[in-house]
Design a protein around this motif. Sequence first.
Motif, PDB file in Angstrom:
ATOM      1  N   LEU A   1      39.194  -4.599  56.577  1.00  0.00           N
ATOM      2  CA  LEU A   1      39.062  -3.338  57.281  1.00  0.00           C
ATOM      3  C   LEU A   1      39.876  -3.386  58.568  1.00  0.00           C
ATOM      4  CD1 LEU A   1      35.199  -2.834  56.914  1.00  0.00           C
ATOM      5  CD2 LEU A   1      37.024  -2.121  55.359  1.00  0.00           C
ATOM      6  N   ALA A   2      40.659  -2.352  58.815  1.00  0.00           N
ATOM      7  CA  ALA A   2      41.506  -2.296  59.995  1.00  0.00           C
ATOM      8  C   ALA A   2      40.685  -1.951  61.237  1.00  0.00           C
ATOM      9  CB  ALA A   2      42.613  -1.270  59.811  1.00  0.00           C
ATOM     10  N   TYR A   3      41.086  -2.535  62.383  1.00  0.00           N
ATOM     11  CA  TYR A   3      40.492  -2.174  63.655  1.00  0.00           C
ATOM     12  C   TYR A   3      41.525  -2.405  64.753  1.00  0.00           C
ATOM     13  CZ  TYR A   3      39.847  -7.151  64.733  1.00  0.00           C
ATOM     14  OH  TYR A   3      40.061  -8.484  64.985  1.00  0.00           O
ATOM     15  N   GLU A   4      41.362  -1.719  65.865  1.00  0.00           N
ATOM     16  CA  GLU A   4      42.272  -1.881  66.987  1.00  0.00           C
ATOM     17  C   GLU A   4      41.669  -2.851  67.980  1.00  0.00           C
ATOM     18  OE1 GLU A   4      43.301   1.816  68.728  1.00  0.00           O
ATOM     19  OE2 GLU A   4      44.275   2.597  66.920  1.00  0.00           O
TER      20      GLU A   4
ATOM     21  N   LEU B   1      52.928 -12.205  56.935  1.00  0.00           N
ATOM     22  CA  LEU B   1      53.067 -11.194  55.891  1.00  0.00           C
ATOM     23  C   LEU B   1      53.637  -9.899  56.476  1.00  0.00           C
ATOM     24  CD1 LEU B   1      49.682 -11.622  53.988  1.00  0.00           C
ATOM     25  CD2 LEU B   1      51.884 -12.713  53.516  1.00  0.00           C
ATOM     26  N   PRO B   2      54.629  -9.296  55.825  1.00  0.00           N
ATOM     27  CA  PRO B   2      55.225  -8.067  56.372  1.00  0.00           C
ATOM     28  C   PRO B   2      54.285  -6.870  56.331  1.00  0.00           C
ATOM     29  CG  PRO B   2      56.119  -8.550  54.194  1.00  0.00           C
ATOM     30  CD  PRO B   2      55.301  -9.741  54.593  1.00  0.00           C
ATOM     31  N   GLU B   3      53.340  -6.858  55.400  1.00  0.00           N
ATOM     32  CA  GLU B   3      52.380  -5.777  55.280  1.00  0.00           C
ATOM     33  C   GLU B   3      50.964  -6.351  55.306  1.00  0.00           C
ATOM     34  OE1 GLU B   3      53.142  -2.646  55.257  1.00  0.00           O
ATOM     35  OE2 GLU B   3      55.329  -2.943  55.150  1.00  0.00           O
ATOM     36  N   PRO B   4      50.024  -5.602  55.849  1.00  0.00           N
ATOM     37  CA  PRO B   4      48.646  -6.117  55.884  1.00  0.00           C
ATOM     38  C   PRO B   4      48.067  -6.214  54.491  1.00  0.00           C
ATOM     39  CG  PRO B   4      48.704  -3.819  56.553  1.00  0.00           C
ATOM     40  CD  PRO B   4      50.130  -4.264  56.457  1.00  0.00           C
ATOM     41  N   PRO B   5      47.364  -7.291  54.192  1.00  0.00           N
ATOM     42  CA  PRO B   5      46.723  -7.409  52.871  1.00  0.00           C
ATOM     43  C   PRO B   5      45.544  -6.455  52.760  1.00  0.00           C
ATOM     44  CG  PRO B   5      46.077  -9.231  54.279  1.00  0.00           C
ATOM     45  CD  PRO B   5      47.102  -8.451  55.052  1.00  0.00           C
ATOM     46  N   GLU B   6      45.285  -6.001  51.556  1.00  0.00           N
ATOM     47  CA  GLU B   6      44.151  -5.102  51.328  1.00  0.00           C
ATOM     48  C   GLU B   6      42.860  -5.868  51.078  1.00  0.00           C
ATOM     49  OE1 GLU B   6      45.111  -2.420  48.196  1.00  0.00           O
ATOM     50  OE2 GLU B   6      46.705  -1.428  49.328  1.00  0.00           O
TER      51      GLU B   6
ATOM     52  N   GLY C   1      37.462  -9.148  57.517  1.00  0.00           N
ATOM     53  CA  GLY C   1      36.860  -9.180  56.195  1.00  0.00           C
ATOM     54  C   GLY C   1      35.355  -8.959  56.232  1.00  0.00           C
ATOM     55  N   THR C   2      34.769  -8.798  55.076  1.00  0.00           N
ATOM     56  CA  THR C   2      33.335  -8.517  54.958  1.00  0.00           C
ATOM     57  C   THR C   2      32.576  -9.674  54.313  1.00  0.00           C
ATOM     58  OG1 THR C   2      33.651  -7.443  52.799  1.00  0.00           O
ATOM     59  CG2 THR C   2      33.799  -6.043  54.758  1.00  0.00           C
ATOM     60  N   GLU C   3      33.155 -10.871  54.374  1.00  0.00           N
ATOM     61  CA  GLU C   3      32.562 -11.996  53.642  1.00  0.00           C
ATOM     62  C   GLU C   3      31.171 -12.377  54.132  1.00  0.00           C
ATOM     63  OE1 GLU C   3      35.499 -13.630  56.692  1.00  0.00           O
ATOM     64  OE2 GLU C   3      35.428 -12.003  55.230  1.00  0.00           O
ATOM     65  N   VAL C   4      30.893 -12.214  55.426  1.00  0.00           N
ATOM     66  CA  VAL C   4      29.560 -12.548  55.938  1.00  0.00           C
ATOM     67  C   VAL C   4      28.511 -11.653  55.288  1.00  0.00           C
ATOM     68  CG1 VAL C   4      28.085 -12.596  57.978  1.00  0.00           C
ATOM     69  CG2 VAL C   4      30.436 -13.442  58.115  1.00  0.00           C
ATOM     70  N   TYR C   5      28.795 -10.370  55.228  1.00  0.00           N
ATOM     71  CA  TYR C   5      27.854  -9.422  54.648  1.00  0.00           C
ATOM     72  C   TYR C   5      27.730  -9.638  53.135  1.00  0.00           C
ATOM     73  CZ  TYR C   5      29.779  -7.617  58.981  1.00  0.00           C
ATOM     74  OH  TYR C   5      30.244  -7.515  60.260  1.00  0.00           O
ATOM     75  N   ARG C   6      28.850  -9.944  52.495  1.00  0.00           N
ATOM     76  CA  ARG C   6      28.821 -10.229  51.054  1.00  0.00           C
ATOM     77  C   ARG C   6      27.953 -11.460  50.778  1.00  0.00           C
ATOM     78  NH1 ARG C   6      32.815  -9.398  47.068  1.00  0.00           N
ATOM     79  NH2 ARG C   6      33.260  -7.503  48.248  1.00  0.00           N
TER      80      ARG C   6
ATOM     81  N   LEU D   1      31.926  -1.631  64.426  1.00  0.00           N
ATOM     82  CA  LEU D   1      32.730  -2.479  63.541  1.00  0.00           C
ATOM     83  C   LEU D   1      31.832  -3.207  62.534  1.00  0.00           C
ATOM     84  CD1 LEU D   1      35.551  -3.662  62.899  1.00  0.00           C
ATOM     85  CD2 LEU D   1      35.074  -5.434  64.598  1.00  0.00           C
ATOM     86  N   VAL D   2      30.720  -3.737  63.018  1.00  0.00           N
ATOM     87  CA  VAL D   2      29.775  -4.408  62.130  1.00  0.00           C
ATOM     88  C   VAL D   2      29.193  -3.417  61.120  1.00  0.00           C
ATOM     89  CG1 VAL D   2      27.600  -5.682  62.020  1.00  0.00           C
ATOM     90  CG2 VAL D   2      29.215  -6.143  63.870  1.00  0.00           C
ATOM     91  N   GLU D   3      28.843  -2.228  61.600  1.00  0.00           N
ATOM     92  CA  GLU D   3      28.290  -1.204  60.704  1.00  0.00           C
ATOM     93  C   GLU D   3      29.264  -0.867  59.582  1.00  0.00           C
ATOM     94  OE1 GLU D   3      27.149   2.196  63.030  1.00  0.00           O
ATOM     95  OE2 GLU D   3      26.255   0.897  64.562  1.00  0.00           O
ATOM     96  N   ARG D   4      30.546  -0.718  59.901  1.00  0.00           N
ATOM     97  CA  ARG D   4      31.553  -0.406  58.880  1.00  0.00           C
ATOM     98  C   ARG D   4      31.582  -1.473  57.798  1.00  0.00           C
ATOM     99  NH1 ARG D   4      37.167  -0.156  61.077  1.00  0.00           N
ATOM    100  NH2 ARG D   4      37.649   0.322  58.900  1.00  0.00           N
ATOM    101  N   GLY D   5      31.564  -2.733  58.223  1.00  0.00           N
ATOM    102  CA  GLY D   5      31.589  -3.818  57.252  1.00  0.00           C
ATOM    103  C   GLY D   5      30.362  -3.833  56.369  1.00  0.00           C
ATOM    104  N   LEU D   6      29.205  -3.598  56.966  1.00  0.00           N
ATOM    105  CA  LEU D   6      27.961  -3.577  56.191  1.00  0.00           C
ATOM    106  C   LEU D   6      27.957  -2.433  55.178  1.00  0.00           C
ATOM    107  CD1 LEU D   6      25.473  -4.315  59.109  1.00  0.00           C
ATOM    108  CD2 LEU D   6      25.804  -5.767  57.089  1.00  0.00           C
ATOM    109  N   ARG D   7      28.386  -1.260  55.614  1.00  0.00           N
ATOM    110  CA  ARG D   7      28.412  -0.115  54.698  1.00  0.00           C
ATOM    111  C   ARG D   7      29.414  -0.327  53.571  1.00  0.00           C
ATOM    112  NH1 ARG D   7      25.177   3.643  57.016  1.00  0.00           N
ATOM    113  NH2 ARG D   7      25.070   3.676  59.296  1.00  0.00           N
ATOM    114  N   ALA D   8      30.530  -0.990  53.881  1.00  0.00           N
ATOM    115  CA  ALA D   8      31.512  -1.274  52.840  1.00  0.00           C
ATOM    116  C   ALA D   8      30.938  -2.180  51.764  1.00  0.00           C
ATOM    117  CB  ALA D   8      32.759  -1.915  53.453  1.00  0.00           C
ATOM    118  N   GLU D   9      29.938  -2.988  52.136  1.00  0.00           N
ATOM    119  CA  GLU D   9      29.285  -3.882  51.182  1.00  0.00           C
ATOM    120  C   GLU D   9      28.031  -3.259  50.572  1.00  0.00           C
ATOM    121  OE1 GLU D   9      30.237  -6.647  49.835  1.00  0.00           O
ATOM    122  OE2 GLU D   9      32.115  -6.727  50.954  1.00  0.00           O
TER     123      GLU D   9
END
Length: 435
Positions: free
Chosen positions: A431-434, A393-398, A183-188, A215-223
Amino acid sequence: MGRRRRFRAAEAAAAVLLLALSAACGSRLPESEFEHDDRAPAPGRTDAGPIPVGIITSATSPVGGDAFTGPRDGARAWFEQLNARGGIDGRRVEVHLCDDGGSGVGNNECVDRLVDEEKVVALVATTALDYAAASRVSRAQVPDIGGQPIGPAYDTWPHLYGIYGSLAPREGTPGWDGELYGGTEVYRYFKREHGARTAAVVSYNQPASAAYARLVERGLRAEGYEVVTEQVDFALPNFRAVAADLREQGADLVFDAIDRHGNARLCEAMDAVGATVLAKVTNVQNWTSRVAEDYRDAPRCRNALWATGASRNFDDTGHPAVREFREATEDLDTHSQWQLEGWAAARWFTDAARSCAKEGVTGVTRACVDAYMDRSNGYTAGGLLLPVDFARLPEPPEQSRACLSVARWKDGSGWVTQGDMNRTCFDVPLLAYEP
């Protein structure tokens, strides 16, 4: 999703990063050591033997001698106090410690000893750099309670219950089809509560460090942040040049994908060039009482350190559950958030075992403890943790309703809690990551 669930992408990736950085330095893998924690029986019933539990810790590992011992020390302190008060229904908890040396071979040896030889009822507060035997623990149906998600094991296997919970199916594949979600809660939080708009991410020119930084950059940009990326040479890092650029770019926040020593040097450089930020953000593994020592040459940057996590600040002694932890661990040289989470894990096992004790002398079994864990959604360890879920959960939450615990370092006061962790909540994308 209405759950107050934190997705621990940052902490898991950061812990894996530590191994990569240390291994690059040529650290030698030490041999495993095995310990047995013998303590005198407490007063109480004598018609039943002790309840055996195991704690696996990468106490001697390439990362260093004290990197992973916090959860172990917190759990031991809980069990010491518990036994002094009579144990569980008069039965002493017998703690078996095992150091896996940070290796897969050592981890398998620990599981052999604890699960097969000592016949432990459960593993508690596992903190393993390479949890190679996780599938064996799962097949043996031994509940693993409150372990640290350094790798993907707690989002992969049934009967493993990480300290932060999991919403994944846990059917033998990490997360959902091999992907975990963060999740992006830290950046939010820093954007909404403090008006941050520009964030810098500092990494080494080393694969694991760079991957975590992305990974951190993706979260920041999403916010919606403007993101400044800074990379330094791992062998010969020029932190002063990075600090000067941070000053020129006017960064509000600094996140990092570097080790503790590098962080201290970065802070020293920031103080030297006059780079001031709203927050230098760190994670739960670095949320310790050693800040004054580690950052002794960077007073301005030191007092801009913030930490985020999913458990109540260990310096928040106004809360009765935290105060009990601190009183029981007052003889420790330092305190840390991981110690508090180990204490919470041991309390979780105790609550599970007490639910079984009513069944009689042989009532505290692996199956009974596991059944309690499987239905313990919303568990908080008396307010020490954000409510923990195991939903499959059978499917990942959005998206997720994610809450977080926040603290800021202040000289003379230690880590100062910033708001109520049960009310510092945001609806954020995942956000998905491997792994």
